[in-house]
Design an enzyme around this catalytic site. Sequence first.
Site, PDB file in Angstrom:
ATOM      1  N   LYS A 106      22.310 148.336  68.037  1.00  0.00           N
ATOM      2  CA  LYS A 106      23.063 148.268  66.777  1.00  0.00           C
ATOM      3  C   LYS A 106      24.219 149.278  66.751  1.00  0.00           C
ATOM      4  CE  LYS A 106      19.590 145.989  63.973  1.00  0.00           C
ATOM      5  NZ  LYS A 106      18.496 145.885  64.977  1.00  0.00           N
TER       6      LYS A 106
HETATM    7  C1  LIG Z   1      17.827 144.684  65.248  1.00  0.00           C
HETATM    8  C2  LIG Z   1      17.060 144.694  66.522  1.00  0.00           C
HETATM    9  C3  LIG Z   1      16.719 143.504  67.209  1.00  0.00           C
HETATM   10  C4  LIG Z   1      17.012 142.136  66.647  1.00  0.00           C
HETATM   11  O1  LIG Z   1      18.377 141.815  66.670  1.00  0.00           O
HETATM   12  P1  LIG Z   1      18.944 140.624  65.772  1.00  0.00           P
HETATM   13  O2  LIG Z   1      20.401 140.644  65.971  1.00  0.00           O
HETATM   14  O3  LIG Z   1      18.531 140.955  64.356  1.00  0.00           O
HETATM   15  O4  LIG Z   1      18.283 139.376  66.239  1.00  0.00           O
HETATM   16  C5  LIG Z   1      16.068 143.606  68.425  1.00  0.00           C
HETATM   17  N1  LIG Z   1      15.727 144.804  68.936  1.00  0.00           N
HETATM   18  C6  LIG Z   1      16.021 145.959  68.311  1.00  0.00           C
HETATM   19  C7  LIG Z   1      15.591 147.240  68.927  1.00  0.00           C
HETATM   20  C8  LIG Z   1      16.699 145.954  67.087  1.00  0.00           C
HETATM   21  O5  LIG Z   1      16.974 147.109  66.472  1.00  0.00           O
END
Ligand SMILES: *Cc1c(COP(=O)(O)O)cnc(C)c1O
Length: 431
Positions: A106
């Site tokens: 993220k």
């Molecule tokens: C947010 C997140 C996901 C999922 O990603 P999306 O874009 O919501 O499908 C997977 N792994 C981690 C560690 C995350 O923080």
Amino acid sequence: MYYSTNHQSASLGLKEAVFKSLADDEGLFMPEYIPSLPNQFFKDIQTLTLQEIAFEVSKCLLHNEITDSKLRRVVEEAITFEAPLVPIYKGIHALELFHGPTMAFKDFGARFMARLVSVLREDEDQNLCILVATSGDTGSAVASGFLGVKGVEVKILYPSGKVSTLQEQQLTTSGQNITAIEVQGSFDDCQRMVKQAFLDSEINTKLHLTSANSINIARLIPQSFYYFHAYSQLKYLKKDIVISVPSGNFGNLTAGLIAKKMGLPIHKFIAATNINSVVPEFLETGIFKSRPSKMTISNAMDVGNPSNFSRILELYGHHKNEISNDIIGYSFTDIETQEAMKRIYQDTGYIMDPHGAVGYLGIEKYIKTQTGNIEGIFLETAHPAKFKNIVDKTLDLDIPIPDTLMDCMRKEKKAKQIENDYEELKKVLLG
Ligand SMILES: *Cc1c(COP(=O)(O)O)cnc(C)c1O
């Protein structure tokens, strides 16, 4: 221009779409037109760095919305870390997306959005106020992503006693333009108060409020960069590249599909989920049925009604057959996930976090069904130390926490304390 996936409100330019986050009809913004990258870009791709790819891809997507020199600045300040492709087995690689400051993928979205917002507002005097409620991880990525970004104030609400110590330190020790607000209430209370602030006309006349939630179009765009980068490293093999994406809200997978629309030759995507499997079920049955989420060890993917699903439908003009042609869905239990973590560690010494492990299971299962010439990639979305409890327990280890995560543990916590009371929040916001 960016249109709403609900088709009830007018299309907007980039700046408005980014500041609004959600359209007035509560749909998500999507580009009206997704351009293809020139052939030359794909010819040269092996000579380009991740930053150079990021610039070319975002320039193509954001053409005419922002000057090249501003965009270059956004990319150079946002993409300050690598996304290495690590071989695990013959034909299977981990694309490690956790080398940013909060050690989760993220960071790509939050850092890019922060700098894009800052550049889009350069001509305005009033600071922008980003207001978010967090149950932990989103808040720390936003705090880190927006730290020190000019013209932006960030206020983060979090539920007192309901986030981990490490997360609380990440939220409350930044200082500068980041303010943490500790609420005597639940995450739902925090979210309710944030919603109320967005509807409060007094607040809105005095502050320029916006949100930085995960559905913002500015967070989606940078998540396409690393798909191109991964491809560039395997292109020489001349094989069919399949990418497994551990998914919750499906932003990451949607960004991969956008990359494909722009010309990236990915053979198939795997939508890998934990038991919150509404999308794999849709791919199987053609029926999308959301339901309350269940708790799992890959908790960032505990989503029962993935918001980006509407974007995927739009990308394919709602043609179920075309969607199933590009995306294979699989879901896995916690037991299967932990077994995979153990097996890969024992076989190769590689430590996966529970989210990456779901991605791994996806590519492993797909390859077993195929006889073709396939090269597999799974996205490793978080550093295993972010999920130290479960990783240590599963692998019988005591893995070290990297300095990047520990730094904040040594800093002093600073948070404004408020009761679960909107009037108190309002006082803090109006300062
Ligand atoms: C947010 C997140 C996901 C999922 O990603 P999306 O874009 O919501 O499908 C997977 N792994 C981690 C560690 C995350 O923080």
